[in-house]
Structures are given as structure tokens and as C-alpha cells.
Design an enzyme around this catalytic site. Structure first.
Site, mmCIF file in Angstrom:
data_model
loop_
_atom_site.group_PDB
_atom_site.id
_atom_site.type_symbol
_atom_site.label_atom_id
_atom_site.label_comp_id
_atom_site.label_asym_id
_atom_site.label_seq_id
_atom_site.Cartn_x
_atom_site.Cartn_y
_atom_site.Cartn_z
ATOM 1 N N GLU A 614 0.845 -1.181 0.000
ATOM 2 C CA GLU A 614 0.000 0.000 0.000
ATOM 3 C C GLU A 614 0.887 1.240 0.000
ATOM 4 O O GLU A 614 2.060 1.195 0.372
ATOM 5 C CB GLU A 614 -0.909 0.018 1.238
ATOM 6 C CG GLU A 614 -1.990 -1.042 1.238
ATOM 7 C CD GLU A 614 -2.983 -0.856 2.378
ATOM 8 O OE1 GLU A 614 -2.905 0.185 3.064
ATOM 9 O OE2 GLU A 614 -3.829 -1.742 2.584
ATOM 10 N N HIS A 678 -4.728 7.091 0.607
ATOM 11 C CA HIS A 678 -3.897 5.884 0.589
ATOM 12 C C HIS A 678 -4.547 4.870 -0.347
ATOM 13 O O HIS A 678 -5.704 5.029 -0.751
ATOM 14 C CB HIS A 678 -3.701 5.296 1.991
ATOM 15 C CG HIS A 678 -4.936 4.729 2.599
ATOM 16 N ND1 HIS A 678 -5.863 5.513 3.251
ATOM 17 C CD2 HIS A 678 -5.423 3.445 2.660
ATOM 18 C CE1 HIS A 678 -6.851 4.755 3.690
ATOM 19 N NE2 HIS A 678 -6.606 3.481 3.337
ATOM 20 N N HIS A 680 -5.539 0.797 -1.545
ATOM 21 C CA HIS A 680 -5.831 -0.562 -1.117
ATOM 22 C C HIS A 680 -5.370 -1.507 -2.225
ATOM 23 O O HIS A 680 -5.500 -1.178 -3.412
ATOM 24 C CB HIS A 680 -7.322 -0.741 -0.848
ATOM 25 C CG HIS A 680 -7.739 -0.257 0.503
ATOM 26 N ND1 HIS A 680 -9.022 -0.406 0.989
ATOM 27 C CD2 HIS A 680 -7.036 0.368 1.495
ATOM 28 C CE1 HIS A 680 -9.095 0.110 2.201
ATOM 29 N NE2 HIS A 680 -7.900 0.592 2.528
ATOM 30 N N ASP A 692 -8.583 2.916 9.038
ATOM 31 C CA ASP A 692 -8.864 4.108 8.225
ATOM 32 C C ASP A 692 -9.848 5.034 8.939
ATOM 33 O O ASP A 692 -9.716 6.267 8.885
ATOM 34 C CB ASP A 692 -9.440 3.700 6.872
ATOM 35 C CG ASP A 692 -8.448 2.894 6.043
ATOM 36 O OD1 ASP A 692 -7.225 3.036 6.284
ATOM 37 O OD2 ASP A 692 -8.893 2.127 5.161
#
Length: 741
Positions: A614, A678, A680, A692
Site C-alpha cells: 500500500e 492511501h 488498497h 482508516d
């Protein structure tokens, strides 16, 4: 004519030398060279390149006579045909030559400029080109306007735009420099000060062709009109004996206005018209007697004019009645102005200008000169003395409304008005709210010239067809043009946000918003009565570029953003086209959030590079606290001290603070930190995990007290998930599908 002698004209000597001494074949042969009084005469036989099929029967060899009217070549040479059977009635020829031959219209450019580099060879080739064009029919193309039927003159009569149909009255007469200019109007003046009466008639339609020599006397005019199928004398007699003519016959002269419809072919429709204007030197009474139509006698010590009995007065030779002719021009309406401006537009645009200051006033005036359309000008300010340095409003306008003055000045440019003004603040129009709303909704384009980000945001929220923003950079040496394009797929404030990102990211825009001048000048005693020095030439140069861009802001379908950077030392201009990305827009209650496609593409690129780990980073954007709008314009990469793995990402902070501060500094504080993003991995939904949610809670705790919006984006394989919150304005969630992008 005398025997062959050396020509006195430099051009004539150059022509003879070229034809006789050229190393390569000159495609011309000298028949003779002689003097005719003070003129040089050179007879040539030219070899013409003609096809077998010809529109006009031009021969492979054409004899011509070239007459040089002055030894110093200040007069253009005349070119005549020496063929007895040269086809008459062609365009670009003179019907009645003064020199025993049909004269050709060789010259289109001004002779004084053309003669500067016209060699003997160039003269030969020019005439050969004319013959070749006449032969294949290209000398006068279908796109060209029709040729006049008679040659023009220097005195000028000016008509309003549109139909030449009258009745016409004389408005003003200007004299100077040895010529006269007569201004005509359709409105009968209260007092007729000029001693001219207009005689107007329409002649039968004609096919355009060769030029006829301009008549200098009544006899020649009667002969010409008779050839055109019109009985001028009969019409003139009925006009001269009208009571209005007879009453003032001894004080007035005639102004003959003859209108000739023209068509391209015998079967074609009328396309345009010629209008000829002549003035006899005689009064109406004198003219009537010379023509045998009226007689004048004394009654009570005053001259009286009446109709003459048939045959009672013998008419004079009409060749003795001199005529003075006028060149006819028309005032410009917008459609004609567009032609002179090189525009291909066929309709008027309906435009709104917000702001009548430096850039607004200059662009409105330039666009009006180009016939672009009509303006409604919205501004609540008045003209102050310092405004006259760089705005079009001048000293007389001081104290008056900027919008009102600009509308008046714009209406004075062409013979067609239609510009309007609204004295109001577009943000708070008060009593003018309805009027401003109608103007914005009905305009083809609303242009913000105010240089106010608040107005940009206001227009993005309004019901308009299309909006643009034109403004100068802080130091006055840059021009910025932002345009929504048709369909408003990207709103003006969203383009502005992307412009701020380009200012921070594009090396060519370094210093663009950080170069504000500090040498402000105080023009009055209030706190904000400050103005920056700005040379008028810079204003005019950048405003000219803006006016040139304006038609494209009406016609181009795609949204766009441009910056032109002017170097005041060299005068050079660097054009920079900025990328404008489509946006994904989310609205909930009073909160609106936009995310540019550039943000999504950037996150996907970083995600692919980091896979299978990630990755993430911070979000950069701009926001409007008054309008409750957030624009996310950039996703930055993970700082080097971040922790990345296939199942988690922890963003680091190395170098982030100076980076964010630098972005704010380069954009005058407009770009700010607005959240986190960000990725996944494949197989994991682009939805927040428990961790999150913890990140979003942290953002709320940190930024809610500050009062700024905050967003979290999660980039998956197929889509990006978004959540934004902003104090009591609420929360927005949404999905951005990646599609094929």
C-alpha cells in the site's frame, strides 16, 4: 510619337534591359521603345502560359503597351492591350481607355509601396500572371466581391450601414486636405444648412464586368446610364420641376445618387450594388435651364424658377455641364466590422463584462471594434483620475460610472450600438438583482474582468451558459485566461483551483503569484486607496492578447486555462497552456467537493508503482469558507519515512511541512493541506477499514477546531472512495469510478 530613345523612367530602362539582356529567356520580346511627350512607351509581345481550355480567349502571345507616366516613377505605369480583338467587358479592365487601347487593372497594392522592389523582370511576370489568371478564370474568384462598374474618386460620401435605400438627407460636410467628406443620414434635419438636394434613382440590374471610365460631365453620364437601360433625362426632368426643387432652385445644387444592382451572371440574383454620386457645378435653376427643363425669371426683385414649356429653351451641349463625383463608403455595423477584423463569425455574441477597469475596458473596446457582439457591463465603481492611465475612460468621464461610460464609448465605435450597463456590485446587486440575473442567464459568455476570486466562485454558482475569467498577474506582466468551455463540465472555480496547482508545479510559472509589487501609490486618503504602477503599454499589450483569445472563449468546446508571461525588458511574451482535468463533483446539503481527474490518475500511478504494498500521501487543495466549497487538486507521494506493506500504510512526515508551506507561498496562500489518501491492494475494496476510520477521526480532531475542510481518499483497483467533512457543514461520501482512464 518620337523614334526609339533611351527611356527616362528608371523602371522603363530596367524593363528594356531585362528583356534584351536577360541570360534566361524573359518570355517577352520588345516591339518598340519611344517617347510620347513626357512619357516613356514600351511595346512588348508577351508569351503566356495558357491551357487549351480557357475561360477567356487569351492567346499564347499577347501584344501590350506599357506607358510610364513620369520619369521618377511616382505614377503607376498603365498597361494596355494592342490586340484589336481583345475580348471586351472583362473584369479588371477599363472600358474607355485614354491611350487607344483597352487598359488592364494590373495593380492591387499601393503603387508607392509596390514600386520599391518592382524590377523589370517582376513587371513582366506580373503582367504574364494577369493574362494567365484571366485565361483560366482565377483572376477574379467566386469568393471575391464583385467589381465596381466605374472607377472611384477621392471625395467621399459616407452612408449608414445596411440598405442604400433612402430617402437620404445630408448630415454634415467636412473639408480639408483638398478633399471633402459628406455624411448622410436617413433622418430629416430640423434645419438644412447645406445647399444640396438629393436626387436618388435605382437603375436596372447589371452583370459585373469591365470598369467604365468615371463620367466627368453630364453628357458622359447620360451616355453611360443609357447603355445601362435607364432614361436619366426623363427622371431628372420630373424631379427638377417638383415644387420643392423650384422653390429653392437658385440657392441649391443637385446631388445625384444613382444605385445599380449587380449580379455575377445573367441568370444570377442580385448580390450587391454600385452607388454613384455626382454634383453638377450649377445650381438647380442653372442646371434646369441648361437642360432645357426649367426657366428662371425675376419677380419682385427675386429669382423665380418654373417648368419650361417644351421646346421653349434650347438645351446646351451636355458635355459642357461638369460633374464632380464622390467615392461612396458605408459606416460599419458589426457584421462588416467582423470582415475587416478577419473574423469568420456570422452572428453577434451576447456578452457580459463584470468589471470595467484596466483589462475590462480595453478588451470590451477591442472586441467591439472587431464586431464580436454586444456587451452588458456590470460595475458599481466610478472613474477616478488615476484610472485614466490604463483604462479607456478619459478625463471627461471622471466622477461618472465606469460601466455607464464604457457602454457609451463602446456604442460610439461603430454605427451599430446595443451595448448596455448595470451599475451594481455583481456579488450584491440589491435593487438590480433581477436585472443582473437576466443578463447573466441570457449571455452567450459571461466574462469576469474583476480579478476577484470571490467573483470567480460566484459565477461558478450561477445559472449561466458559459463563464470565463480574464485577469492580470499581481505585478501586471502576466495575463491569465480561464474558460469553462461549452457544457460547463468543469466549473470556473474548479479551473481556477487547477490553475493554482499549475502555478506551483510548472517551472515556467515560477514567481507568477509571488511577484506582487510593493511600490503601491496612494491616490486618496482612505486606507485602501492604493494603486500599483502599471505602464499603459503593458496593459494594451496584454489586453490585446486577451481580446484575441475572447472569440475562442465563445467557440471552443473544451475548458481551457492559459497564461501569457510578458518580459517588460524585451517585450517578448511566453504563452503557457495549462492542463485542465475533468472533475468529479459531490454535493450534500451546503457542501460541494470536487476532485480533479489528475488527482485520481496520480493516485493510481503511485498505487501501481508501490504494488503489492500500500502507499499514500497527503492531499492538496483550495477551499472557499463562504461558499462551502472544497477543490482537491493534487495527491502527493508518500514521504520517504513512510511505512509501507501489503496490508498497511503509515504516512511519514519528512520534508512535508516545508513542502506544504512552499506550495502556499507560491500560490499566495491558496493551496493548502486538505487531507490524506492511501491505496488498497487488489482484492480489497476501496472502503475504509477500522484503522482508516481512526485516521479520519484524527483528521476531525485536528482540523475541525481550525475550521478547514478535510478529506480522505482510498484508491482501489476499480474505483476511489471519498469522504469529506467540514465542521457543521456536514459530510460528503462518494465513489469515483476509474473506468478506462
Amino acid at each position: 510619337m518620337s523614334a526609339e530613345v533611351a527611356p527616362s523612367s528608371r523602371l522603363a530602362r530596367a524593363l528594356v534591359q531585362y528583356v534584351r539582356d536577360a541570360v534566361d529567356h524573359p518570355y517577352a520580346t520588345i516591339i518598340g521603345v519611344c517617347r510620347d511627350g513626357g512619357r516613356d512607351v514600351v511595346d512588348l509581345e508577351l508569351e503566356i502560359d495558357v491551357a487549351q481550355d480557357r475561360a477567356v480567349p487569351i492567346l499564347h502571345r499577347e501584344p501590350v503597351r506599357i506607358i510610364f507616366g513620369s520619369a521618377d516613377d511616382l505614377v503607376a505605369p498603365r498597361v494596355l492591350s494592342l490586340r484589336a480583338d481583345f475580348p471586351a467587358g472583362q473584369v479588371h479592365t477599363n472600358l474607355d481607355s485614354e491611350d487607344n487601347g483597352l487598359c488592364f487593372c494590373i495593380w492591387e497594392d499601393g503603387w508607392h509601396d509596390l514600386s520599391r522592389n518592382l524590377t523589370g523582370q517582376a513587371l513582366v511576370e506580373r503582367i504574364r500572371w494577369w493574362f494567365a489568371g484571366m485565361a483560366d478564370g482565377s483572376l477574379h474568384s467566386e469568393e471575391q466581391v464583385l467589381e465596381p462598374l466605374i472607377a472611384p474618386t477621392s471625395d467621399t460620401i459616407v452612408f449608414p450601414p445596411g440598405s442604400i435605400a433612402g430617402p437620404w438627407f445630408i448630415d454634415k460636410l467636412h473639408q480639408g486636405g483638398g478633399s471633402m467628406t459628406l455624411l448622410m443620414t436617413r433622418q430629416r434635419p430640423d434645419v438644412q444648412e447645406l445647399t444640396l438636394d438629393v436626387f436618388q434613382r435605382v437603375l436596372p440590374s447589371q452583370v459585373h464586368g469591365a470598369l467604365a471610365n468615371r463620367p466627368y460631365d453630364m453628357g458622359s453620364l447620360v451616355e453611360l446610364t443609357t447603355r445601362l437601360g435607364f432614361d436619366l433625362m426623363a427622371h431628372l426632368r420630373s424631379w427638377l420641376i417638383e415644387p420643392d426643387r423650384l422653390t429653392a432652385a437658385s440657392e441649391r445644387r443637385a446631388l445625384f445618387l444613382l444605385i445599380v444592382p449587380k449580379r455575377r451572371t445573367d441568370e444570377g440574383d442580385d448580390e450587391t450594388y454600385d452607388a454613384w454620386v455626382y454634383t453638377p457645378s450649377e445650381t438647380l435653376a442653372e442646371l434646369g435651364e441648361k437642360l432645357g427643363m426649367t426657366s428662371t425669371y425675376q419677380e419682385g426683385g427675386r429669382p423665380r424658377t418654373g417648368a419650361a414649356l417644351a421646346g421653349a429653351i434650347e438645351p446646351v451641349d451636355l458635355k459642357t455641364v461638369s460633374l464632380f463625383s464622390w467615392r461612396i463608403v458605408h459606416r460599419l455595423d458589426r457584421s462588416t466590422a467582423r470582415k475587416f477584423a478577419g473574423s469568420e463569425r456570422t452572428t453577434d455574441a451576447k456578452l457580459v463584462a463584470i468589471g470595467a477597469g484596466a483589462i475590462g475596458s480595453n478588451v470590451v473596446m477591442s472586441a467591439t471594434r472587431a464586431g464580436l457582439g454586444t456587451w452588458t457591463i456590470i460595475d458599481d465603481d466610478v472613474v477616478l483620475p488615476h484610472n485614466t492611465v490604463r483604462q479607456t475612460q478619459t478625463n471627461w468621464a471622471i466622477g461618472h460610472s465606469k460601466a455607464q461610460v464604457l457602454a457609451i464609448e463602446a456604442d460610439s465605435i461603430l454605427a451599430e450600438g446595443g451595448n448596455d450597463q448595470i451599475i451594481a456590485d455583481v456579488m450584491q446587486p440589491a435593487a438590480r438583482t433581477e436585472q443582473v440575473g437576466i443578463a447573466l442567464r441570457e449571455a452567450d459568455l459571461v466574462v469576469d474582468f474583476s480579478a476577484s476570486p470571490a467573483v470567480v466562485g460566484h459565477l461558478a454558482d450561477q445559472d449561466v451558459r458559459r463563464a470565463s475569467s480574464f485577469f492580470f498577474g499581481p505585478d501586471g506582466s502576466d495575463l491569465v485566461v480561464l474558460d469553462e468551455g461549452s457544457g460547463r463540465t468543469v466549473l470556473l472555480d474548479e479551473i481556477e483551483a487547477q490553475y493554482f496547482l499549475a502555478v506551483a508545479a510548472c517551472p515556467a510559472l515560477a514567481g507568477h503569484l509571488a511577484a506582487a509589487r510593493t511600490d503601491l501609490i496612494r491616490y486618496a486618503n482612505a486606507c485602501q486607496d492604493l494603486s500599483r504602477p502599471l505602464p499603459p503599454w503593458q496593459v494594451h499589450m496584454l489586453s490585446g492578447l486577451a481580446a484575441g483569445r475572447l472569440p475562442l472563449a465563445i467557440e471552443d468546446a473544451a475548458p481551457s486555462a492559459w497564461v501569457w508571461r510578458l518580459d517588460p525588458d524585451t517585450g517578448s511574451v511566453l504563452p503557457i497552456r495549462l492542463d485542465v482535468h475533468v472533475t468529479s463533483r459531490f454535493v450534500s446539503g451546503t457542501l460541494r467537493v470536487s476532485v480533479s481527474r489528475g488527482v485520481v490518475d496520480t493516485m493510481r500511478t503511485y498505487r501501481t508503482k508501490a504494488a503489492p504494498d500500500e502507499t499514500g500521501g497527503i492531499l492538496i487543495g483550495t477551499f472557499d469558507l463562504v461558499r462551502n466549497v472544497l477543490h482537491v487538486v493534487a495527491a502527493l507521494p508518500a514521504p520517504p519515512d513512510s511505512a509501507q506493506a501489503p496490508t498497511y500504510f503509515v504516512r511519514g512526515a519528512q520534508n512535508l511541512h516545508p513542502l506544504v508551506e512552499g506550495l502556499a507561498s507560491m500560490t499566495a496562500g491558496r493551496l493548502r493541506y486538505v487531507g490524506e489518501w492511501h491505496s488498497h491492494p487488489d482484492g480489497a475494496a476501496a472502503r475504509p477499514s477500522i484503522e482508516d476510520e481512526g485516521v479520519f477521526t484524527y483528521l476531525r480532531q485536528q482540523l475541525d477546531p481550525v475550521g478547514t475542510p478535510y478529506a480522505m481518499l482510498i484508491c482501489g483497483r476499480e474505483e476511489t472512495w471519498l469522504r469529506t467533512a467540514w465542521q457543521d457543514r456536514g459530510q460528503v461520501e462518494g465513489i469515483i469510478s476509474h473506468g478506462d482512464a
